[in-house]
Design a protein around this motif. Structure first.
Motif, PDB file in Angstrom:
ATOM      1  N   LEU A 319       0.697  -1.321   0.107  1.00 25.58           N
ATOM      2  CA  LEU A 319       0.366   0.341  -0.141  1.00 25.58           C
ATOM      3  C   LEU A 319       0.426   1.524  -0.434  1.00 25.58           C
ATOM      4  O   LEU A 319       2.154   1.462   0.590  1.00 25.58           O
ATOM      5  N   THR A 321       2.622   4.708   1.396  1.00 26.71           N
ATOM      6  CA  THR A 321       2.432   4.985   2.661  1.00 26.71           C
ATOM      7  C   THR A 321       2.978   6.512   2.302  1.00 26.71           C
ATOM      8  O   THR A 321       2.867   7.306   1.923  1.00 26.71           O
ATOM      9  N   ASP A 328      -4.590   3.970   6.126  1.00 30.26           N
ATOM     10  CA  ASP A 328      -5.143   3.442   5.618  1.00 30.26           C
ATOM     11  C   ASP A 328      -6.866   4.811   5.325  1.00 30.26           C
ATOM     12  O   ASP A 328      -6.502   5.996   5.956  1.00 30.26           O
ATOM     13  N   ARG A 330     -10.418   5.640   5.942  1.00 27.29           N
ATOM     14  CA  ARG A 330     -11.837   5.867   6.686  1.00 27.29           C
ATOM     15  C   ARG A 330     -12.710   6.459   6.234  1.00 27.29           C
ATOM     16  O   ARG A 330     -12.832   7.697   6.465  1.00 27.29           O
ATOM     17  N   ASP A 414     -12.715   0.399   6.194  1.00 23.81           N
ATOM     18  CA  ASP A 414     -10.912   1.015   6.035  1.00 23.81           C
ATOM     19  C   ASP A 414     -10.549   0.475   5.229  1.00 23.81           C
ATOM     20  O   ASP A 414     -11.108  -0.507   4.807  1.00 23.81           O
ATOM     21  N   VAL A 415     -10.034   1.584   4.615  1.00 22.91           N
ATOM     22  CA  VAL A 415      -9.280   1.096   3.149  1.00 22.91           C
ATOM     23  C   VAL A 415      -8.808   1.265   2.571  1.00 22.91           C
ATOM     24  O   VAL A 415      -7.409   2.257   2.821  1.00 22.91           O
ATOM     25  N   GLY A 416      -7.214   0.675   2.189  1.00 18.50           N
ATOM     26  CA  GLY A 416      -5.848   0.874   1.914  1.00 18.50           C
ATOM     27  C   GLY A 416      -6.182   1.481   0.043  1.00 18.50           C
ATOM     28  O   GLY A 416      -6.856   0.586  -0.885  1.00 18.50           O
ATOM     29  N   ILE A 426     -10.159  -2.832   3.775  1.00 18.52           N
ATOM     30  CA  ILE A 426      -9.476  -4.370   4.389  1.00 18.52           C
ATOM     31  C   ILE A 426     -10.346  -4.105   6.275  1.00 18.52           C
ATOM     32  O   ILE A 426     -10.564  -5.433   6.474  1.00 18.52           O
TER      33      ILE A 426
END
Length: 480
Positions: A319, A321, A328, A330, A414-416, A426
């Protein structure tokens, strides 16, 4: 839409209620006409009569309904509160309220009502509810009087000095119950389970977000939707050690997560490195990391860490950074005063240095998504393709989960985002925290509460659906 102010009158006749002359004109009703008066889920039928104004003092608005004290008691109305009612003339119904109850668990170590660590948050909820004309109160399972259909709950009362007093009072079964049981251990107790089941059986009572989500159950439900498959990391229920080694061989790094975990607790990250297996996890609020040199050490240490809990093993992801730190996104989904889902907020959660956990409870920091997005020079967040993907993802998630699990008013996704721009889901949370909002965006927190209050009014029949178009849209909450 006609509202009445509710007053008490000293009479022992429970089947009569009294209207001012102005009230009769406004309702266009006749003497002794039969109406149903509702308060929350309680109701009584009464005949309406003109009030003898020569012997009664009229104060304030002249469109008033006077109820005998015995009717107040029958409906379990709090006599100390100013009450109003909504009139539905075609149905001959007068509805007092709306009433919103916050279901909580009682902390025996606390001595100040309502005996919960949620007190500050509930005070904010109560303040906004009052501003929107909603009577809200907190209650625990022990406060419910099932035979008499009443609740001995606690209501937040503002004091002249700016403080808040939580006062005990009697309430009817509310129109809406907002489940605020905030930990899984409490939710598993028989008393909570029984209470939730019984509340869901009460005719006319709306109960949303009734339980926490199980990671494995959620994955199975979402994976049945073909439109969701591309967003879901490969995930399996952990049955034996070979499941871990299989995932490590295939993906190089994996996450092991308790199916009933929250706040990043008990999650283990593993990665194959030349010297063995690098691990990271969090125990007792401290991040732990190191290398297990071989498979025997890996299996031995994992056996100690995992215990008898149920876990899933999940594909590790490459992912993006932010400033060298894990982050992540939200996405807070909520229903509004029209009963429609909205994207109430989208924020970035950035982990502390050398941590793999962006959760705020694990030391992460909430940052406006626009600021993070600008750092990648990807252009404007509002017009980005990723933002649109998140909207589509949110629409798929809430529709799929509600079809299987019942009514929710809010969900936290919660998404990456991968380095190639792929969106990965996620986790989904049914009890999203309000600590996730950036400090310089307090309006997001307030709006997230307003949405819940508006939705409660909608369920209670106290608001008109807005003329929104489409099944899904995003609230414009990015302007100050």
């Amino acid at each position: 839409m006609l509202f009445l102010e509710i007053k008490t009158i000293s009479t022992e006749t429970a089947d009569k209620a009294y209207l001012t002359e102005e009230g009769f004109k406004a309702l266009d009703c006749t003497e002794s006409e039969l109406f149903t008066i509702k308060a929350g889920c309680n109701e009584v039928k009464v005949n309406l009569y003109r009030l003898n104004q020569s012997t009664n003092s009229i104060v304030g608005p002249r469109v008033q309904l006077y109820l005998p004290k015995i009717t107040y008691k029958y409906l379990n109305l709090p006599e100390s509160l100013a009450l109003s009612a909504l009139v539905d003339r075609p149905k001959k119904t007068i509805k007092i309220g709306p009433f919103l109850g916050y279901l909580i668990t009682r902390n025996k170590r606390l001595r100040i009502p309502p005996f919960t660590t949620q007190r500050p948050m509930l005070q904010l909820f109560s303040k906004i509810a009052r501003e929107y004309g909603v009577i809200s109160f907190a209650f625990a399972p022990q406060d419910i009087d099932w035979p008499n259909r009443k609740i001995n709950g606690y209501i937040a009362t503002p004091l002249p000095d700016g403080n808040v007093l939580w006062r005990k009072d009697t309430f009817p079964f509310p129109d809406v119950v907002y489940n605020r049981v905030l930990n899984r251990s409490s939710e598993r107790k028989d008393l909570i389970n029984e209470t939730v089941k019984n509340l869901q059986k009460v005719p006319g009572l709306h109960h949303f977000n009734p339980r926490f989500l199980n990671k494995w159950e959620t994955h199975i439900i979402l994976s049945r939707n073909p439109g969701m498959v591309e967003y879901l990391p490969q995930t399996a229920l952990l049955r034996n050690f070979s499941d871990i080694t299989e995932f490590l061989n295939k993906y190089g790094k994996v996450y092991i997560k308790p199916i009933n975990g929250s706040l990043g607790a008990n999650i283990i990250k593993l990665e194959k490195v030349p010297t063995g297996f690098q691990f990271q996890y969090r125990r007792k609020r401290k991040n732990q990391s190191g290398i297990w040199p071989d498979r025997l050490a890996l299996q031995t240490e994992l056996t100690k860490l995992l215990g008898r809990r149920l876990y899933v093993v999940q594909q590790g992801l490459d992912l993006l950074t932010y400033q060298g730190r894990v982050f992540d996104v939200r996405v807070l989904l909520q229903k509004n005063g029209s009963g429609r889902w909205t994207t109430a907020a989208t924020v970035a959660r950035v982990a502390s240095e050398n941590s793999i956990f962006p959760n705020i409870a694990a030391g992460g920091t909430a940052i406006p998504i626009e600021k993070v997005w600008e750092s990648f020079t990807f252009g404007d967040w509002k017009t980005s393709e990723i933002r649109q993907k998140l909207l589509d993802l949110g629409s798929n998630v809430h529709k799929t989960l509600e079809e299987e699990l019942g009514n929710f008013a809010e969900l936290g996704l919660d998404v990456g985002i991968s380095k190639t721009g792929h969106v990965w889901l996620i986790e989904v949370n049914s009890k999203p925290s309000r600590k996730v909002f950036p400090k310089n965006q307090p309006h997001l927190k307030v709006q997230s509460i307003i949405n819940i209050i508006d939705y409660a009014r909608y369920l209670s029949g106290f608001s008109n659906p807005q003329n929104n178009t489409g099944d899904y849209y995003e609230s414009n909450l990015y302007t100050d």
